[in-house]
Design a protein around this motif. Structure first.
Motif, PDB file in Angstrom:
ATOM      1  N   THR A  76       0.833  -1.201   0.000  1.00  0.00           N
ATOM      2  CA  THR A  76       0.000   0.000   0.000  1.00  0.00           C
ATOM      3  C   THR A  76       0.870   1.254   0.000  1.00  0.00           C
ATOM      4  O   THR A  76       2.045   1.223   0.378  1.00  0.00           O
ATOM      5  CB  THR A  76      -0.922   0.061   1.244  1.00  0.00           C
ATOM      6  N   ARG A  78       0.055   5.804   0.509  1.00  0.00           N
ATOM      7  CA  ARG A  78      -0.897   6.919   0.532  1.00  0.00           C
ATOM      8  C   ARG A  78      -0.682   7.733  -0.731  1.00  0.00           C
ATOM      9  O   ARG A  78       0.439   8.089  -1.065  1.00  0.00           O
ATOM     10  CB  ARG A  78      -0.685   7.787   1.771  1.00  0.00           C
ATOM     11  N   HIS A  85      -5.416   5.677   0.929  1.00  0.00           N
ATOM     12  CA  HIS A  85      -4.393   4.641   0.826  1.00  0.00           C
ATOM     13  C   HIS A  85      -4.918   3.552  -0.115  1.00  0.00           C
ATOM     14  O   HIS A  85      -6.025   3.036   0.087  1.00  0.00           O
ATOM     15  CB  HIS A  85      -4.104   4.016   2.195  1.00  0.00           C
TER      16      HIS A  85
END
Length: 210
Positions: A76, A78, A85
Motif C-alpha cells: 500500500t 498513501r 491509501h
C-alpha cells in the motif's frame, strides 16, 4: 493499472505492507466482494497476535510465517496530496507488472506512440493531422493488444500464480522489503477485496446527517 503505477513509482519510504486476512471471501461483507476491516473482530485479533509475535521475531521471519497463520500482507501507499491509501495483493501486482511489460513491448513497436516520440510528431502538420495520426497509432496499439490476448492469458495466469509465493522485494525489483505496518491506526477506515485494499481517514469524511 493506475494503482499499480502509483505503487510502482512510489519511493521506498512511501510504501508499506498491511496485514489482512487471507480468507477474505468468507468474511462479513456490506457490498459485493468488499470486506470492511476496521471493525472486523477476526482482523483485529489477527493483527494483535501478529504484533505480539513481532516482538520476538525479526521482520523477515515474521513475513515468512504470517502466510501459515492465514495472513496476507498487501502493498500500500498513501496517494500524495490525499488521505487515501490504495494497495493490492502480490498476485494482482505480479499480473499488472507482466501486463505493463507486454504493453510497453507493443508501444515500442508502434512508431510515435511513446511519450518521448510525441515531440517530433507534434512538430509536424496541423492539429487535425496530428490528432488523426494519434488515433491511428492508438488503433494499431489496440489491434496488437487483441492479437496478443490469447498468448497473454497464459502469461498472466503464470504471473498470478507465481506472485502468490513471491517476495515483495522480487516483485518490486528492490533489495529490501517494504516496512510491515503493524501499527493500529484507529483513524483509518479500511476495506479489502480478495486482491485490492482501500483505506481513508475517518476524519476526512463528511458528517452523517440524520
Amino acid at each position: 493499472m493506475l494503482v499499480y503505477q502509483a505503487l510502482r513509482s512510489a519511493t521506498p519510504s512511501q510504501l508499506r505492507t498491511v496485514p489482512v486476512p487471507a480468507d477474505r471471501a468468507s468474511r462479513h461483507r456490506r457490498h459485493g466482494l468488499t470486506t470492511p476491516l476496521e471493525d472486523d473482530d477476526h482482523t483485529r485479533a489477527m493483527r494483535a497476535d501478529l504484533r505480539g509475535a513481532a516482538l520476538h521475531l525479526n521482520q523477515d521471519l515474521t513475513r515468512s510465517q504470517i502466510r501459515s497463520w492465514g495472513i496476507d500482507d498487501f502493498l500500500t501507499c498513501r496517494i500524495p496530496g490525499t488521505e487515501v491509501h490504495l494497495g493490492m495483493s502480490r498476485k494482482l501486482f505480479a499480473v499488472c507488472a507482466r501486463l505493463h511489460e507486454e504493453d510497453l513491448a507493443i508501444a515500442r513497436h508502434t512508431p510515435g506512440l511513446r511519450a518521448e516520440d510525441q515531440l517530433a510528431v507534434n512538430e509536424r502538420g496541423s492539429e487535425e493531422a496530428q490528432e488523426e495520426q494519434r488515433l491511428a497509432q492508438r488503433r494499431i496499439f489496440h489491434e496488437q493488444q487483441e492479437e496478443a490476448r490469447p498468448r497473454l492469458r497464459s502469461l498472466l495466469r503464470e504471473a498470478y500464480e507465481r506472485g502468490e509465493t513471491s517476495d515483495w522485494r522480487d516483485l518490486l525489483r528492490r533489495p529490501e522489503e517494504p516496512e510491515l505496518d503493524l501499527a493500529s491506526d484507529e483513524g483509518l477506515l479500511e476495506a479489502a477485496t480478495p486482491e485490492t485494499y482501500l483505506a481513508v481517514s475517518r476524519y476526512d469524511l463528511p458528517p452523517i446527517h440524520a
